[in-house]
Design a protein around this motif. Structure first.
Motif, PDB file in Angstrom:
ATOM      1  N   UNK A  91     -18.721 -17.385 -49.773  1.00  0.00           N
ATOM      2  CA  UNK A  91     -18.362 -16.744 -49.425  1.00  0.00           C
ATOM      3  C   UNK A  91     -17.505 -15.216 -49.445  1.00  0.00           C
ATOM      4  N   UNK A  92     -18.432 -14.751 -50.490  1.00  0.00           N
ATOM      5  CA  UNK A  92     -18.589 -13.750 -50.932  1.00  0.00           C
ATOM      6  C   UNK A  92     -19.653 -12.969 -50.783  1.00  0.00           C
ATOM      7  N   UNK A  93     -20.905 -13.608 -51.115  1.00  0.00           N
ATOM      8  CA  UNK A  93     -22.348 -13.002 -51.514  1.00  0.00           C
ATOM      9  C   UNK A  93     -23.110 -12.645 -50.158  1.00  0.00           C
ATOM     10  N   UNK A  94     -22.873 -11.338 -49.824  1.00  0.00           N
ATOM     11  CA  UNK A  94     -23.368 -10.314 -48.445  1.00  0.00           C
ATOM     12  C   UNK A  94     -22.182 -10.300 -47.539  1.00  0.00           C
ATOM     13  N   UNK A  95     -21.086 -10.879 -48.146  1.00  0.00           N
ATOM     14  CA  UNK A  95     -20.129 -10.559 -46.944  1.00  0.00           C
ATOM     15  C   UNK A  95     -18.214  -9.645 -47.585  1.00  0.00           C
ATOM     16  N   UNK A  96     -19.055  -9.267 -48.695  1.00  0.00           N
ATOM     17  CA  UNK A  96     -17.618  -7.641 -49.006  1.00  0.00           C
ATOM     18  C   UNK A  96     -18.285  -6.877 -47.706  1.00  0.00           C
ATOM     19  N   UNK A  97     -17.359  -6.111 -47.907  1.00  0.00           N
ATOM     20  CA  UNK A  97     -17.529  -5.140 -46.030  1.00  0.00           C
ATOM     21  C   UNK A  97     -17.375  -3.570 -46.890  1.00  0.00           C
ATOM     22  N   UNK A  98     -16.544  -3.347 -48.010  1.00  0.00           N
ATOM     23  CA  UNK A  98     -16.008  -2.509 -48.503  1.00  0.00           C
ATOM     24  C   UNK A  98     -16.289  -2.557 -49.680  1.00  0.00           C
ATOM     25  N   UNK A  99     -16.499  -1.958 -50.835  1.00  0.00           N
ATOM     26  CA  UNK A  99     -16.222  -2.146 -51.926  1.00  0.00           C
ATOM     27  C   UNK A  99     -15.594  -0.400 -52.895  1.00  0.00           C
ATOM     28  N   UNK A 100     -14.437  -0.376 -53.576  1.00  0.00           N
ATOM     29  CA  UNK A 100     -13.938   1.171 -53.671  1.00  0.00           C
ATOM     30  C   UNK A 100     -14.285   0.550 -55.842  1.00  0.00           C
ATOM     31  N   UNK A 101     -14.963   1.538 -55.849  1.00  0.00           N
ATOM     32  CA  UNK A 101     -14.384   1.162 -57.848  1.00  0.00           C
ATOM     33  C   UNK A 101     -14.162   2.264 -58.041  1.00  0.00           C
ATOM     34  N   UNK A 102     -12.562   2.852 -59.053  1.00  0.00           N
ATOM     35  CA  UNK A 102     -12.380   3.843 -59.730  1.00  0.00           C
ATOM     36  C   UNK A 102     -12.268   3.357 -61.228  1.00  0.00           C
ATOM     37  N   UNK A 103     -13.580   3.085 -62.288  1.00  0.00           N
ATOM     38  CA  UNK A 103     -13.443   3.028 -63.099  1.00  0.00           C
ATOM     39  C   UNK A 103     -12.761   3.361 -64.341  1.00  0.00           C
ATOM     40  N   UNK A 104     -12.010   2.628 -65.028  1.00  0.00           N
ATOM     41  CA  UNK A 104     -10.999   3.516 -65.732  1.00  0.00           C
ATOM     42  C   UNK A 104     -11.364   3.554 -67.406  1.00  0.00           C
ATOM     43  N   UNK A 105     -12.611   3.776 -67.768  1.00  0.00           N
ATOM     44  CA  UNK A 105     -13.646   4.780 -68.659  1.00  0.00           C
ATOM     45  C   UNK A 105     -14.550   5.627 -69.022  1.00  0.00           C
ATOM     46  N   UNK A 106     -14.063   6.496 -69.492  1.00  0.00           N
ATOM     47  CA  UNK A 106     -15.166   7.647 -70.003  1.00  0.00           C
ATOM     48  C   UNK A 106     -15.232   8.489 -70.924  1.00  0.00           C
ATOM     49  N   UNK A 107     -16.134   8.843 -71.605  1.00  0.00           N
ATOM     50  CA  UNK A 107     -16.841   9.052 -72.563  1.00  0.00           C
ATOM     51  C   UNK A 107     -15.831   9.902 -73.459  1.00  0.00           C
ATOM     52  N   UNK A 108     -14.502  10.623 -72.250  1.00  0.00           N
ATOM     53  CA  UNK A 108     -13.961  11.602 -73.740  1.00  0.00           C
ATOM     54  C   UNK A 108     -12.916  10.393 -73.990  1.00  0.00           C
ATOM     55  N   UNK A 109     -12.455   9.841 -73.913  1.00  0.00           N
ATOM     56  CA  UNK A 109     -11.445   8.298 -74.131  1.00  0.00           C
ATOM     57  C   UNK A 109     -11.892   7.198 -74.074  1.00  0.00           C
ATOM     58  N   UNK A 110     -12.612   6.265 -73.558  1.00  0.00           N
ATOM     59  CA  UNK A 110     -13.238   4.939 -73.926  1.00  0.00           C
ATOM     60  C   UNK A 110     -13.531   5.058 -75.453  1.00  0.00           C
ATOM     61  N   UNK A 111     -15.425   5.705 -75.374  1.00  0.00           N
ATOM     62  CA  UNK A 111     -15.879   5.597 -76.292  1.00  0.00           C
ATOM     63  C   UNK A 111     -15.951   6.284 -77.746  1.00  0.00           C
ATOM     64  N   UNK A 112     -14.718   7.070 -77.736  1.00  0.00           N
ATOM     65  CA  UNK A 112     -14.522   8.336 -78.886  1.00  0.00           C
ATOM     66  C   UNK A 112     -14.902   7.487 -79.755  1.00  0.00           C
ATOM     67  N   UNK A 113     -15.992   6.341 -80.618  1.00  0.00           N
ATOM     68  CA  UNK A 113     -16.029   5.682 -81.376  1.00  0.00           C
ATOM     69  C   UNK A 113     -17.667   6.079 -81.557  1.00  0.00           C
ATOM     70  N   UNK A 114     -18.924   6.027 -80.818  1.00  0.00           N
ATOM     71  CA  UNK A 114     -20.192   6.128 -80.305  1.00  0.00           C
ATOM     72  C   UNK A 114     -20.006   7.507 -80.161  1.00  0.00           C
ATOM     73  N   UNK A 115     -22.049   7.642 -81.396  1.00  0.00           N
ATOM     74  CA  UNK A 115     -22.142   8.826 -81.125  1.00  0.00           C
ATOM     75  C   UNK A 115     -22.416   9.170 -79.462  1.00  0.00           C
TER      76      UNK A 115
END
Length: 663
Positions: A97-121
């Motif tokens: 149903x979906x492979x090769x048939x999605x006309x538009x993908x929009x993503x706004x990843x809700x993670x960034x280095x300043x907020x989500x991964x603060x415990x990592x170097x």
């Protein structure tokens, strides 16, 4: 991905990631063959949310969009984006149903280095982020239609790295543009150095066949177009009458360089140095003949060289100049033609020539700069969320519906499939529903899913969301207003706001106040009452099935989980082996099928008695895959002899044979 391409390299790029805690952002690296990373989950379908389209009322105007049939084939999933994408691309029923048939993908990843991964170097922060995005983009590439597009919304923190990653996954030749959205409506005073006003949205095409819809032209877009001659084709502007000059392979002038004697002034005019006439000779001659009769005359090569800068020995003597046949009557006839109006595309002025250019009928291409006046800003997006959920501000940087409206308008049509695997408040799905698109979206965090994503989308289908793009919120010019060219309703409103501020903040006498009131009447605008959405349609709510396979580091082997039982185990085995489920209610003995091979899943031992029961169910040319949690001695050979090409699968080892030594 080709190995000879320029690629971005990072720490542990060859590894995969698994969540450190279910339903939260936080990850750890494992080998790509670890079942905790590559197990295919199935979808568990919960309830279905459905709404009815509201009838029209006389007091409102309705756009064409309000008459679109609301979409019912939509999917809202609770689950981790990587697992959801794996499901959509590998479970046969969903992949079809979906492979090769999605006309538009929009993503706004809700993670960034300043907020989500603060415990990592620092070096690990970016590596984890890139691995996460790489794994998801690879799946999205499979889902994206060849004529589709993907839009990745980012800020400055990872934009430059994501561009290289998208080049690697989608191919640099498929890069379309970096759109810049003015997300702020005022500077922030709490920053140390610079107040960042914009986000960027990277856009890549699915392939060469991707096309984008053009934008409707606004009044300011048309400001440079006039119609001083009453042109029957409409408005135009005087474009450049010449084009860059190119010589032939021998360095000789082309036939589009020559002089034209002006029918009014008698002056011989040439293209500027390095230029040539923009139209073919026959086209120019046809246009000039409307003014007076023209003919070809022998050129003066020395003059042509002096005017054009082309050496005499590279000029063509066989390319003559154009001149009126009778200069005595040329001026009279040319002026008469000027007075008649509706001039040809290459036209004569009092002293020179002009070339008409018309606005394209299909509108103008989308531009890469999107101001907050056009598509909204973070503050307006927060207002949209607050209107839906009063007293709550759960998202720090929500996206306004008008921003998603523009993206979906450019890259999709009603009925197309839109995908967003970082749903958040559900803006993408809400806008897709209001624009007649089908959609698939998922959210990782259960509280967000239950408190915001699902309730918002339910409000949309039940016609309980009057915000965002449900109504056309643009101001419109009232009939009494006077609007000069290039100015629009928002410009008039700004002028009115200024006048109101003057009256409020400065003492003005009665005459000035009266004059201001008259000016405000001339500038009068009002809100549009056009409605674009009336509710209706629906969506399936689903969640990911529990994991059936786990890796125990102490035992260094793969184990079945406590959830691996009953239909959950059957569906998991079928999905991970690529089989399509069969309906037991239709009398099937087997659980699933792939081509001519039938799958049977047994909780317990695979025995010769089970083989004897299954074999008679087959027709010639068909085979059996028998999956069981244990296998009695000799059963594998017994099945192979009974039905050539059949096999026994021991669970879990024969699906995930993994250990730390890589066996």
């Amino acid at each position: 991905m080709a190995k000879d391409r320029l690629q971005l390299t990072w720490y542990n790029k060859d590894k995969a990631l698994i969540p450190t805690q279910t339903g939260r952002y936080g990850y750890t690296w494992v080998a790509p063959s670890d079942p905790r990373s590559c197990e295919t989950h199935t979808l568990v379908f919960d309830d279905y949310a459905h709404g009815k389209q509201s009838p029209k009322v006389d007091k409102l105007n309705y756009s064409d969009r309000a008459d679109l049939e609301p979409q019912n084939d939509n999917l809202l999933i609770l689950g981790e984006s990587g697992d959801v994408l794996e499901t959509l691309t590998r479970v046969p029923e969903l992949a079809d149903k979906y492979t090769g048939k999605v006309k538009l993908i929009y993503i706004d990843p809700p993670f960034n280095t300043a907020q989500t991964f603060t415990s990592y170097e620092d070096n690990l922060e970016h590596s984890i982020w890139l691995t996460m995005m790489r794994d998801r983009l690879v799946h999205m590439r499979k889902l994206l239609a060849r004529d589709g597009s993907i839009w990745v919304h980012l800020d400055y923190a990872e934009n430059h790295r994501m561009r290289l990653l998208l080049d690697e996954v989608f191919g640099s030749s498929n890069f379309v543009a970096e759109f810049v959205w003015q997300k702020a409506d005022s500077p922030r005073s709490d920053v140390k150095r610079v107040s960042i006003d914009q986000d960027v949205i990277l856009c890549y095409a699915g392939g060469e066949s991707t096309q984008f819809k053009r934008m409707e032209r606004s009044a300011s877009d048309n400001a440079r177009f006039k119609n001083p001659d009453g042109d029957s084709r409409g408005i135009w502007f005087s474009d450049n009458r010449t084009a860059p000059h190119s010589t032939d392979s021998r360095g000789i002038q082309v036939s589009s360089v020559y002089g034209i004697i002006h029918p009014i002034t008698g002056e011989r005019l040439y293209p500027a140095r390095g230029r040539q006439w923009a139209f073919k000779r026959s086209r120019i001659l046809s246009a000039l003949s409307q003014y007076t009769e023209f003919a070809e005359v022998h050129p003066d090569l020395n003059e042509r060289s002096s005017e054009t800068g082309i050496p005499v020995d590279r000029l063509r003597e066989d390319v003559g100049d154009l001149a009126p046949v009778d200069m005595a009557k040329a001026e009279r006839e040319a002026r008469a033609r000027l007075d008649r109006g509706d001039w040809p595309e290459f036209f004569v002025t009092e002293t020179s020539f002009g070339r008409k250019s018309y606005p394209p009928e299909e509108g103008q291409p989308a531009r890469s700069w999107w101001s907050n006046k056009q598509v909204g800003h973070n503050r307006s997006a927060k207002s949209e969320i607050k209107a839906l959920f009063p007293g709550v501000t759960p998202f720090s940087t929500p996206k306004p519906e008008r921003l998603l409206e523009r993206i979906l308008y450019i890259g999709s049509e009603p009925g197309d499939i839109v995908l967003d695997v970082f749903a958040g408040s559900g803006t993408t799905a809400a806008v897709a529903q209001k624009m007649g698109r089908r959609w698939v979206t998922c959210e990782l965090i259960e509280t967000t899913f239950n408190d915001f994503t699902r309730p918002r989308l339910e409000k949309v289908v039940h016609d309980q969301d009057a915000g965002g793009i449900t109504f056309d919120r643009e101001r419109v010019v009232k009939p009494s207003a006077l609007v000069p060219d290039k100015f629009e309703a928002e410009d008039l409103q700004e002028a009115t706001d200024l006048l109101n501020a003057i009256v409020k903040n400065f003492p003005v006498d009665e005459d000035v106040a009266g004059a201001i009131a008259k000016v405000k009447k001339v500038l009068a605008t009002g809100p549009s009452k056009t409605r674009n959405w009336r509710g209706g349609g629906g969506f399936q709510v689903a969640h990911l099935s529990p994991a059936c396979f786990d890796y125990d580091p102490e035992l260094d082997r793969v184990l079945l989980t406590p959830d691996a039982t009953g239909q959950v185990l059957v569906e998991s085995v079928a999905a991970n082996l690529g089989f399509r489920l069969l309906n037991a209610e239709d009398g099937y003995v087997f659980d699933a099928r792939k081509g001519n091979s039938f799958l049977k899943v047994i909780e317990g031992a695979a025995t010769t008695e089970i083989v004897d029961w299954l074999v008679p169910q087959l027709r010639p040319g068909e085979t059996i895959v028998l999956a069981a949690t244990s296998v009695m001695d000799g059963v594998r050979e017994y099945l192979r002899k009974a039905v050539r090409g059949s096999r026994v699968v021991s669970l879990p080892d024969d699906i995930f044979r993994y250990s730390s030594e890589g066996v």
